[in-house]
Scaffold this active site. Structure first.
Site, mmCIF file in Angstrom:
data_model
loop_
_atom_site.group_PDB
_atom_site.id
_atom_site.type_symbol
_atom_site.label_atom_id
_atom_site.label_comp_id
_atom_site.label_asym_id
_atom_site.label_seq_id
_atom_site.Cartn_x
_atom_site.Cartn_y
_atom_site.Cartn_z
ATOM 1 N N ASP A 8 23.457 12.867 38.227
ATOM 2 C CA ASP A 8 23.053 14.155 38.813
ATOM 3 C C ASP A 8 24.264 15.095 38.811
ATOM 4 O OD1 ASP A 8 24.626 13.437 40.993
ATOM 5 O OD2 ASP A 8 22.968 13.348 42.431
ATOM 6 N N HIS A 9 24.129 16.212 39.535
ATOM 7 C CA HIS A 9 25.166 17.250 39.525
ATOM 8 C C HIS A 9 26.499 16.800 40.109
ATOM 9 C CE1 HIS A 9 22.935 17.329 43.278
ATOM 10 N NE2 HIS A 9 24.009 17.818 43.860
ATOM 11 N N CYS A 65 25.391 8.889 40.721
ATOM 12 C CA CYS A 65 25.109 10.047 41.575
ATOM 13 C C CYS A 65 26.257 10.132 42.579
ATOM 14 C CB CYS A 65 23.724 9.943 42.227
ATOM 15 S SG CYS A 65 23.492 8.558 43.349
ATOM 16 N N THR A 67 26.648 8.725 45.623
ATOM 17 C CA THR A 67 26.958 7.399 46.170
ATOM 18 C C THR A 67 26.592 6.255 45.227
ATOM 19 O OG1 THR A 67 24.756 7.309 47.121
ATOM 20 C CG2 THR A 67 26.522 8.150 48.545
ATOM 21 N N HIS A 98 25.543 -13.227 37.573
ATOM 22 C CA HIS A 98 24.535 -13.898 38.404
ATOM 23 C C HIS A 98 23.205 -13.171 38.471
ATOM 24 C CE1 HIS A 98 27.476 -16.599 40.909
ATOM 25 N NE2 HIS A 98 27.658 -16.706 39.598
ATOM 26 N N ARG A 109 31.303 10.225 44.325
ATOM 27 C CA ARG A 109 32.001 10.611 45.550
ATOM 28 C C ARG A 109 32.640 9.406 46.230
ATOM 29 N NH1 ARG A 109 27.071 14.510 47.684
ATOM 30 N NH2 ARG A 109 27.683 16.383 46.537
ATOM 31 N N HIS A 133 20.923 -19.295 37.827
ATOM 32 C CA HIS A 133 20.813 -17.847 38.051
ATOM 33 C C HIS A 133 19.589 -17.273 37.339
ATOM 34 C CE1 HIS A 133 24.593 -18.181 40.004
ATOM 35 N NE2 HIS A 133 25.132 -18.716 38.915
ATOM 36 N N ARG A 136 16.668 -17.679 39.611
ATOM 37 C CA ARG A 136 16.660 -16.701 40.713
ATOM 38 C C ARG A 136 16.263 -15.308 40.211
ATOM 39 N NH1 ARG A 136 22.194 -19.601 42.700
ATOM 40 N NH2 ARG A 136 21.159 -21.407 43.606
#
Ligand code: RB5
Length: 151
Positions: A8-9, A65, A67, A98, A109, A133, A136
């Site tokens: 995103d921006h 993005c 976060t 895994h 950010r 794995h 799972r």
């Protein structure tokens, strides 16, 4: 490898840094993100990256993005996607070994460009270990089938 990248921006500059790194390493990059800093909606780009990977148009995806969270939530809504938010290399490596992650997400950010490059390099170098794995991961995909029905 063919790698889809979306953002995103908040992540335009970091996306370009990662695209340069990927191309230097010989990968083909499919740029599905925004290239302007005008405010936009991260789900659009998470879905684009997810669809590129799920359809086989790309081998793996990277989604960025602010976060890493919103774009990963969106990518994970696409059937077949296993998107993981990784803010350091250890988690990134384990997400491949895994969890067989096929989309790497992080926050522009949250991590600096050098950390982001290290995360991407180590994620791409790591391989799924299979074995227990695989069982799972199969159980995770079985949840998806129960929730969404057979394809
Ligand atoms: C945009 O302000 C921000 O919310 C977005 O980039 C992301 O961090 C959402 O999860």
């Amino acid at each position: 490898m063919k790698i889809a990248i979306g953002n995103d921006h908040t992540a335009v500059e970091l996306k370009h840094i990662i695209v340069d790194l990927l191309e230097e390493k010989g990968h083909t990059v499919l740029n599905l993100g925004t290239d302007t800093e005008e405010s936009c909606d991260y789900p659009v780009y998470g879905e684009r990256v997810g669809r590129a990977v799920a359809s086989g148009q790309a081998d793996l995806g990277i989604a960025i993005c602010g976060t890493g969270l919103g774009i990963s939530l969106a990518a994970n809504k696409v059937r077949g996607v296993r998107a993981c938010v990784c803010s350091e290399p250890y988690t990134a490596v384990m997400s491949r070994r895994h969890n067989d992650a096929n989309v790497l997400c992080f926050g522009a950010r949250v991590v600096g460009s050098e950390m982001a490059k290290m995360i991407v390099e180590q994620w791409l170098d790591a391989e799924f270990e299979g074995g227990r794995h695989q069982r799972r991961v199969d159980l995770i995909m079985e949840i998806e089938r129960r929730e969404c029905g057979e394809e």
